[in-house]
Design an enzyme around this catalytic site. Structure first.
Site, mmCIF file in Angstrom:
data_model
loop_
_atom_site.group_PDB
_atom_site.id
_atom_site.type_symbol
_atom_site.label_atom_id
_atom_site.label_comp_id
_atom_site.label_asym_id
_atom_site.label_seq_id
_atom_site.Cartn_x
_atom_site.Cartn_y
_atom_site.Cartn_z
ATOM 1 C CE LYS A 169 -4.232 -1.758 2.148
ATOM 2 N NZ LYS A 169 -4.978 -1.899 3.377
ATOM 3 C CE LYS B 77 -5.597 -7.553 -3.426
ATOM 4 N NZ LYS B 77 -5.393 -7.289 -2.003
ATOM 5 C CE LYS C 57 -13.052 -2.812 -1.197
ATOM 6 N NZ LYS C 57 -12.950 -2.715 0.238
HETATM 7 P P1 TYM Z 1 -10.903 -5.622 2.240
HETATM 8 O O1 TYM Z 1 -11.921 -4.587 2.536
HETATM 9 O O2 TYM Z 1 -9.709 -5.240 1.419
HETATM 10 O O3 TYM Z 1 -11.552 -6.855 1.519
HETATM 11 C C1 TYM Z 1 -12.711 -7.470 2.054
HETATM 12 C C2 TYM Z 1 -12.675 -8.967 1.800
HETATM 13 O O4 TYM Z 1 -12.600 -9.248 0.394
HETATM 14 C C3 TYM Z 1 -11.500 -10.120 0.149
HETATM 15 N N1 TYM Z 1 -10.907 -9.754 -1.165
HETATM 16 C C4 TYM Z 1 -10.707 -10.635 -2.160
HETATM 17 N N2 TYM Z 1 -10.958 -11.952 -2.250
HETATM 18 C C5 TYM Z 1 -10.648 -12.565 -3.416
HETATM 19 N N3 TYM Z 1 -10.096 -11.901 -4.483
HETATM 20 C C6 TYM Z 1 -9.823 -10.579 -4.426
HETATM 21 N N4 TYM Z 1 -9.309 -9.941 -5.485
HETATM 22 C C7 TYM Z 1 -10.137 -9.884 -3.216
HETATM 23 N N5 TYM Z 1 -10.011 -8.585 -2.819
HETATM 24 C C8 TYM Z 1 -10.491 -8.536 -1.558
HETATM 25 C C9 TYM Z 1 -10.527 -9.867 1.277
HETATM 26 O O5 TYM Z 1 -9.658 -10.967 1.463
HETATM 27 C C10 TYM Z 1 -11.465 -9.657 2.444
HETATM 28 O O6 TYM Z 1 -11.866 -10.884 3.001
HETATM 29 N N6 TYM Z 1 -8.289 -5.991 6.399
HETATM 30 C C11 TYM Z 1 -9.523 -6.403 5.790
HETATM 31 C C12 TYM Z 1 -10.774 -5.973 6.538
HETATM 32 C C13 TYM Z 1 -10.849 -6.369 7.970
HETATM 33 C C14 TYM Z 1 -11.135 -7.679 8.468
HETATM 34 C C15 TYM Z 1 -11.166 -7.535 9.895
HETATM 35 C C16 TYM Z 1 -11.330 -8.914 7.873
HETATM 36 C C17 TYM Z 1 -10.738 -5.560 9.055
HETATM 37 N N7 TYM Z 1 -10.935 -6.241 10.190
HETATM 38 C C18 TYM Z 1 -11.392 -8.638 10.700
HETATM 39 C C19 TYM Z 1 -11.565 -10.016 8.706
HETATM 40 C C20 TYM Z 1 -11.588 -9.872 10.111
HETATM 41 C C21 TYM Z 1 -9.579 -5.769 4.428
HETATM 42 O O7 TYM Z 1 -8.988 -4.757 4.174
HETATM 43 O O8 TYM Z 1 -10.425 -6.330 3.586
#
Ligand code: TYM
Length: 339
Positions: free
Chosen positions: A118, A202, A205
């Site tokens: 990031k 990947k 967003k």
């Molecule tokens: P975030 O908001 O980036 O993504 C949310 C969820 O989507 C999954 N994901 C993907 N899965 C497959 N292919 C992709 N290209 C892809 N892009 C995103 C992510 O693996 C995630 O499950 N840090 C986390 C949010 C978070 C969280 C937590 C998750 C905060 N606290 C506690 C679990 C438990 C995040 O930024 O996800």
């Protein structure tokens, strides 16, 4: 063996609209788990302010939080079955994160690849919050003593950290098994959905090209067009899985099809062996449109009544605090804080 009852927690950041990777890697599995164990799903608005990505405007953040909540519900997360809330309404997350900041070691955070990705070359300008972001994520999970965390593949390292922090807390304070060691739940063919423009990146967003991803709010024409324009190679579909090796874009489309269908990749290959990608893409576009357009329609319906969404989040936060409060009281006692 852990003695903790099974409990699911997961979350997503309210930054931009959700995409197919979020849906296939996480949301689809969240919906399934609701029938297997108690689940808590949060919108991690405190994580969203760790980066200056356009949410400096408070109204935009609030709108994004409602939109992600609507996406959860429209995808099948049922607020009657699962606890649905936004993180900032439950102050116990931040309280536990501070204690975990003092348990986690600098070296552990220094190894987090997402921070490096990031920030790139601009590490010095990153917020301190972005650096300790994974610690807050661990607090999100352990403040409920959650045992299962359904996420995409990219979150694996953060979940390893949750086990390290739980273990160190339990051992430092001589409270064996106080916190469970959470298990990542990374399942299905969509755990790592790649960009439609570049099979080595990947789906994300933050990608500048909207053609790299399918947003949950895209209409039928946009979805079809993005799939037809997706990069592939000139070869037809192979007749066995190994034939996709070294063909990242082709493999990604096959994975997406399998994940949407909820079937193993081998079945998709068996059905389309030897076919041209032009034909496969038509089938994929049809399947994506049938799956995603009802979600977009339901999101629009829900977002027409933001007050109703706020009520759901408020009720969810009350339930979440009911679980987190007593756990946090125990933690304070264990640490030696005088109430
Ligand atoms: P975030 O908001 O980036 O993504 C949310 C969820 O989507 C999954 N994901 C993907 N899965 C497959 N292919 C992709 N290209 C892809 N892009 C995103 C992510 O693996 C995630 O499950 N840090 C986390 C949010 C978070 C969280 C937590 C998750 C905060 N606290 C506690 C679990 C438990 C995040 O930024 O996800």
């Amino acid at each position: 063996m852990t003695t903790h009852p099974q409990l699911v927690l997961s979350g997503m950041q309210p930054t931009n609209v959700l995409h197919l990777g979020n849906y296939l890697g996480a949301l689809k599995n969240w919906v399934k788990l609701q029938d297997e164990m108690p689940c808590l799903y949060c919108v991690v608005d405190m994580h969203a302010i760790t980066q200056d990505t356009g949410y400096r405007h408070p109204k935009e953040l609030a709108a994004a939080t409602r939109e992600v909540t609507a996406a959860y519900i429209a995808s099948g997360v049922d607020p009657k079955k699962s606890v649905l809330f936004n993180q900032s309404r439950v102050p116990e997350h931040a309280e536990l994160a501070w204690i975990f900041n003092c348990v986690a070691r600098l070296g552990w955070l220094g190894r987090m690849t997402q921070f490096k990705e990031k920030t790139g070359k601009h590490k010095e300008r990153a917020s301190v919050g972005l650096y300790t972001y994974p610690v807050l994520q661990v607090a999100d999970i352990l403040v409920y003593k959650a045992t299962h965390v359904p996420v995409g593949e990219d979150q694996r390292q953060h979940l390893e950290l949750s086990r390290d922090i739980a273990q160190k807390f339990n051992s430092d304070y001589d409270t064996p098994d106080f916190f469970p060691l959470p298990e990542p739940v990374i399942m299905g063919a969509g755990t790592r959905v790649m960009s439609l423009r570049d099979g080595t990146k990947k789906m994300s967003k933050s990608d500048e090209s909207d053609y790299s991803r399918i947003n949950l709010t895209d209409d039928a024409d946009t979805i079809s067009q993005k799939i037809r324009k997706a990069r592939t190679d000139p070869n037809p579909l192979p007749d066995f899985e190994k034939g996709l090796e070294g063909r990242a874009e082709a493999e990604n489309l096959v994975n997406i099809y399998a994940a949407l269908l909820g079937k193993p990749k081998s079945e998709v290959i068996a059905a389309f062996a030897g076919k041209q990608f032009s034909e496969f893409k038509n089938a994929l576009a049809d399947l994506a449109v049938t799956t995603l357009t009802p979600i977009a329609a339901e999101m629009r319906r829900l977002l027409a009544d933001p007050a109703e969404i706020d009520l759901i989040l408020q009720a969810g936060a009350e339930k979440a605090r009911g679980i987190a409060g007593p756990i946090m009281a125990d933690v304070k006692r264990i640490v030696g804080f005088v109430a």
